[in-house]
Design an enzyme around this catalytic site. Structure first.
Site, PDB file in Angstrom:
ATOM      1  N   CYS A  41      21.360   4.211  13.227  1.00 14.45           N
ATOM      2  CA  CYS A  41      21.124   4.751  12.127  1.00 14.45           C
ATOM      3  C   CYS A  41      21.544   6.309  12.380  1.00 14.45           C
ATOM      4  CB  CYS A  41      19.654   4.984  11.757  1.00 14.45           C
ATOM      5  SG  CYS A  41      18.945   6.205  10.756  1.00 14.45           S
ATOM      6  N   ASP A  73      20.839 -15.010  43.841  1.00 17.77           N
ATOM      7  CA  ASP A  73      21.571 -14.866  42.612  1.00 17.77           C
ATOM      8  C   ASP A  73      22.451 -13.734  42.409  1.00 17.77           C
ATOM      9  OD1 ASP A  73      22.250 -15.803  40.046  1.00 17.77           O
ATOM     10  OD2 ASP A  73      20.433 -15.235  38.900  1.00 17.77           O
ATOM     11  N   TYR A 128      25.402 -16.322  54.618  1.00 19.29           N
ATOM     12  CA  TYR A 128      24.744 -17.828  54.961  1.00 19.29           C
ATOM     13  C   TYR A 128      25.684 -18.643  55.350  1.00 19.29           C
ATOM     14  CZ  TYR A 128      26.334 -17.958  49.835  1.00 19.29           C
ATOM     15  OH  TYR A 128      27.175 -17.931  48.893  1.00 19.29           O
ATOM     16  N   ASP A 151      19.478  12.633  53.887  1.00 21.17           N
ATOM     17  CA  ASP A 151      20.605  12.423  53.165  1.00 21.17           C
ATOM     18  C   ASP A 151      21.619  13.504  53.334  1.00 21.17           C
ATOM     19  OD1 ASP A 151      19.397  10.224  52.382  1.00 21.17           O
ATOM     20  OD2 ASP A 151      19.233  10.616  50.290  1.00 21.17           O
ATOM     21  N   PHE A 152      21.239  14.746  53.258  1.00 24.67           N
ATOM     22  CA  PHE A 152      22.350  15.709  53.193  1.00 24.67           C
ATOM     23  C   PHE A 152      23.013  15.898  54.404  1.00 24.67           C
ATOM     24  CE2 PHE A 152      23.029  20.336  54.366  1.00 24.67           C
ATOM     25  CZ  PHE A 152      24.213  20.562  53.407  1.00 24.67           C
ATOM     26  N   CYS A 181      18.023   1.559   7.829  1.00 24.73           N
ATOM     27  CA  CYS A 181      16.982   2.101   8.631  1.00 24.73           C
ATOM     28  C   CYS A 181      15.625   1.851   8.170  1.00 24.73           C
ATOM     29  CB  CYS A 181      17.286   3.550   9.047  1.00 24.73           C
ATOM     30  SG  CYS A 181      16.128   4.106  10.292  1.00 24.73           S
ATOM     31  N   LYS A 189      20.220 -27.326  53.964  1.00 25.79           N
ATOM     32  CA  LYS A 189      21.357 -27.866  54.169  1.00 25.79           C
ATOM     33  C   LYS A 189      21.002 -28.792  55.542  1.00 25.79           C
ATOM     34  CE  LYS A 189      23.248 -23.235  52.914  1.00 25.79           C
ATOM     35  NZ  LYS A 189      23.658 -22.035  53.650  1.00 25.79           N
ATOM     36  N   PHE A 204      23.097  13.554  56.751  1.00 31.04           N
ATOM     37  CA  PHE A 204      24.082  12.380  56.648  1.00 31.04           C
ATOM     38  C   PHE A 204      25.283  12.751  55.987  1.00 31.04           C
ATOM     39  CE2 PHE A 204      25.836   8.418  55.384  1.00 31.04           C
ATOM     40  CZ  PHE A 204      25.692   7.706  56.526  1.00 31.04           C
ATOM     41  N   LYS A 218      16.208 -25.925  41.982  1.00 28.27           N
ATOM     42  CA  LYS A 218      16.217 -24.690  41.237  1.00 28.27           C
ATOM     43  C   LYS A 218      14.713 -24.497  40.569  1.00 28.27           C
ATOM     44  CE  LYS A 218      20.553 -23.186  40.305  1.00 28.27           C
ATOM     45  NZ  LYS A 218      21.226 -22.985  38.895  1.00 28.27           N
ATOM     46  N   LYS A 233      18.163 -19.373  47.487  1.00 32.71           N
ATOM     47  CA  LYS A 233      19.555 -19.201  46.681  1.00 32.71           C
ATOM     48  C   LYS A 233      19.489 -17.767  45.864  1.00 32.71           C
ATOM     49  CE  LYS A 233      22.279 -22.392  44.053  1.00 32.71           C
ATOM     50  NZ  LYS A 233      22.955 -21.313  43.173  1.00 32.71           N
ATOM     51  N   CYS A 240      13.841   5.324   7.632  1.00 33.36           N
ATOM     52  CA  CYS A 240      14.342   6.527   6.877  1.00 33.36           C
ATOM     53  C   CYS A 240      15.215   5.866   5.708  1.00 33.36           C
ATOM     54  CB  CYS A 240      14.879   7.596   7.792  1.00 33.36           C
ATOM     55  SG  CYS A 240      16.763   7.075   8.396  1.00 33.36           S
ATOM     56  N   GLU A 295      17.170 -22.260  52.927  1.00 32.54           N
ATOM     57  CA  GLU A 295      17.300 -20.903  52.628  1.00 32.54           C
ATOM     58  C   GLU A 295      17.132 -20.508  51.029  1.00 32.54           C
ATOM     59  OE1 GLU A 295      21.483 -20.406  53.498  1.00 32.54           O
ATOM     60  OE2 GLU A 295      21.189 -20.807  55.611  1.00 32.54           O
ATOM     61  N   CYS A 307      15.483  11.391  10.619  1.00 30.43           N
ATOM     62  CA  CYS A 307      14.848  10.130  10.811  1.00 30.43           C
ATOM     63  C   CYS A 307      13.903  10.364  11.769  1.00 30.43           C
ATOM     64  CB  CYS A 307      15.858   8.972  11.515  1.00 30.43           C
ATOM     65  SG  CYS A 307      15.386   7.557  12.022  1.00 30.43           S
TER      66      CYS A 307
END
Ligand code: IVH
Length: 669
Positions: A425, A118, A226, A34-35, A407, A289, A37, A313, A116, A410, A114, A431
């Site tokens: 609280c 979310d 899609y 990562d560095f 609470c 589809k 990069f 669904k 679905k 306490c 395909e 507490c």
């Protein structure tokens, strides 16, 4: 650097970064750290700033964001973004197939199935191979222009591959937050004592509408495409379009399948019911589809939906059970979470006994009453939720839940800040769960890392009044621990050793360990790097704290308040007396290599790719020691533009090696 050279380097870096982006996002592997990069990316950004004429429209530097959009422009969709009709059963799917068969007058047809996804629907225009504009679905007719934010989605091509793409077209897809990213954000929120995000979908939606695109970039959204739309596409089927999208560099979920019969569709539905839970994105069903575009045209649309597609669904696993009672938990920061105790019910492979109710509003919204029969669902999320009450089964004498005012631990009166849903609280110092929670946070692996102490041990130590706060850990004796139930000599010694070792944890870890509200690991590191020691941080004004990049106003206020509390200050003094690290040490930087080990280095003048503080950090990260003045003991000088002439001649006289910024970059790469 000469313009010609800069142009070449910009092209080189862009190609390199694009290559690594592709490996990472499309093939899930990486060839550089990562560095490394980030270094390439920083070099590219710096060069583009110096030579803006060479910045290309598809430069990968756009992925890191940085643009602020105050108001998103409204854009009218060229093709409206419709929704799909829903089905919930095999019968309804069969009825859909019968309608298709009839409308297509016995022509042969095929489906394309395909998942679905979310997430958030988005439409993106490409012109001459370049990403031109990205717009949210909005109300289906008009949406918001979120181009700057969409550009930070690394799997979304800024420039298309190949050359056989139309000059002007739109692609549609779903932007989502991968489960892993979502869980990591929530884990960090939990560590900071902040309210958790509800689900990946809402988070993705909120993120796309953020004003600062660099925050969007940090949230690692992803996108599956899609649909392809446009004039004269010269494509006969959706299957061909999806293949093209893949070839042009789009991210298409590999889960699709062409199904030639209804039975194959039903098999697809069954196949994915459980498998979908392992996907990186949440899904709530499948989309069926018609594959052939000419047939789609024959079928046409209703007012809201296409007639050529439908969604199925999946039922969230749900069950009905009795709500036995509501109990209230107190977190480390005093936040109260109501929890439903349920009569055990099997759901999606586990026995569910509890469900979080989040806050008082949720109880009110559901109008829950103890003794009710409630519907419980376990969807993609790990925590089951109550979705409703079976009013037919409500006991006659049931009473509305009166949310607690004090609470449960306490008995202190609870508070609720304006605009917040959660009760707190305020008795943070007295507490019990808050006290124990603070100690637990203090010893956490990411904080002081005293892994020899577990929750039960803290409980026992607290019961015996041996610890009341983190500082008390450092005065525990062998006898104190040995006297606890079940502790033998070795376990006791292990704990004492763990506590002793924790004194060496870096200053930034200690700051995180203090558990200052809203202050997570990253913020603690920023504070340590900026203020260098506890005294300077203690004395800092709200403004100086808030000035730090990455620290917001609420966090700054909370940090400032923390150091105004007498008891906190006393605790801090004690921790200092016990020998914990109150200063940021150079060696706290991550050690990336030993390439500069043992070298004393100074940088002088101004630089193209680094700010001064960056150079210090990089020198230390590679094992070197940064020195502030020219002396004989110096091993190396990085010579920037306009290095002072007197310094330069002094260094030359002393025979100290001088290198350019580019040489330095090569040295550490
Ligand atoms: S096709 C005419 N394919 O579902 C609609 N939509 O209810 C064409 N969605 O707004 C949409 N995954 O956000 C399609 N594989 C997929 C989908 C998908 C999720 C969403 C999309 C759309 C909604 C339609």
């Amino acid at each position: 650097m000469q313009p010609k050279e800069a142009k070449q380097r910009i092209e080189e870096l862009s190609a390199l970064i694009q290559h690594h982006n592709h490996l990472y996002y499309q093939e899930s592997r990486s060839e550089i750290s990562d560095f490394e990069f980030d270094q390439r990316m920083n070099e590219l950004i710096a060069l583009e700033e110096a030579f803006p004429e060479f910045k290309s429209k598809d430069s990968p530097s756009q992925r890191v964001g940085g643009t602020i959009t105050k108001n998103f422009d409204t854009v009218v969709h060229r093709y409206p973004m419709l929704s799909l009709g829903n089905t919930y059963s095999t019968e309804e799917l069969t009825a859909f197939d019968t309608r298709i068969k009839k409308a297509l007058k016995e022509q042969a047809y095929a489906y394309f199935c395909e998942l679905k996804f979310d997430g958030v629907a988005i439409s993106i225009t490409y012109k001459n191979g370049y990403l031109e504009r990205a717009v949210t679905r909005g109300d289906g007719t008009r949406g918001d222009d979120i181009t700057h934010n969409a550009r930070t989605i690394r799997s979304l091509p800024l420039k298309l591959k190949g050359s056989d793409y139309p000059d002007d077209f739109e692609v549609r897809g779903e932007v989502f937050m991968p489960r892993e990213v979502f869980n990591a954000i929530n884990q960090e929120k939990e560590e900071k004592g902040e309210a958790l995000l509800a689900n990946p979908r809402n988070t993705a939606s909120g993120t796309l509408k953020m004003q600062d695109s660099s925050i969007v970039a940090s949230r690692k959204l992803d996108c599956y495409l899609y649909a392809l739309m446009g004039e004269d596409l010269n494509l006969a089927t959706h299957a061909e379009a999806m293949k093209k999208l893949e070839q042009w560099g789009f991210n298409v979920s590999p889960t699709y399948k062409q199904c030639d019969t209804l039975d194959e569709v039903l098999d697809y539905v069954a196949d994915w019911e459980m498998k979908r839970l392992e996907l990186p994105v949440e899904t709530d069903g499948i989309v069926v589809k018609i594959n052939d575009y000419a047939q789609r045209e024959m079928l046409g649309f209703t007012a809201k939906n296409p007639r050529w597609a439908i969604s199925y669904k999946y039922k969230a696993e749900s069950g009905a059970t009795k709500l036995n009672s509501i109990v209230y938990q107190v977190g480390r920061t005093g936040a109260i979470t109501p929890v439903a105790n349920l009569a055990p019910v099997p759901l999606a492979g586990t026995i569910v006994k509890r469900a979080s109710l989040h806050n008082a509003n949720e109880i009110q919204r559901l109008d829950l009453r103890e003794g009710d029969t409630v519907f419980v669902e376990k969807g993609g999320e790990i925590i089951p939720k109550i979705t409703g009450v079976d009013l037919n089964k409500r006991p006659k004498d049931s009473k509305t839940v009166a949310y607690i005012s004090h609470c449960p631990e306490c008995n202190t009166p609870l508070q609720r800040n304006e605009g917040e849903a959660v009760h707190y609280c305020p008795n943070s110092k007295g507490c019990p769960p808050q006290i124990k929670g603070r100690i637990q946070h203090f010893i956490h692996r990411k904080a002081m890392d005293i892994d020899s102490i577990g929750e039960k041990t803290i409980d026992a130590l607290y019961q015996k009044k041996l610890v009341h706060g983190p500082a008390d850990l450092y005065v525990l004796t062998f006898e104190d621990i040995f006297a606890l139930d079940g502790f033998k000599e070795r376990a006791t010694e292990k704990i004492l050793k763990g506590i002793e070792a924790s004194k060496k944890q870096p200053f930034s870890k200690l700051l995180f360990a203090l558990g200052i509200r809203h202050t997570g690991e990253t913020a603690a590191r920023l504070l340590a790097e900026h203020f260098k020691n506890m005294d300077t941080l203690k004395a800092a004004s709200i403004e100086t704290i808030a000035d730090i990049d990455g620290i917001g106003d609420i966090m700054a206020q909370s940090i400032f308040d923390y150091f105004r509390d007498e008891e906190n200050l006393k605790d801090i003094d004690r921790l200092q007396a016990y020998g914990l690290q109150f200063e940021e040490k150079p060696s706290e930087h991550k050690q990336l290599s030993k390439k500069l080990e043992g070298m004393k280095i100074l940088a002088s003048g101004s630089f193209e790719h680094f700010k001064r503080d960056d150079i210090i950090k990089v020198v230390e990260e590679h094992g070197g020691m940064y020195v502030k003045s020219v002396s004989k003991s110096l091993d190396l000088i990085i010579e920037g533009a306009d290095m002072g002439p007197s310094k330069k001649s002094k260094a030359e006289k002393m025979g100290i090696k001088m290198i350019t910024e580019d040489d330095f970059i090569k040295m550490i790469s």
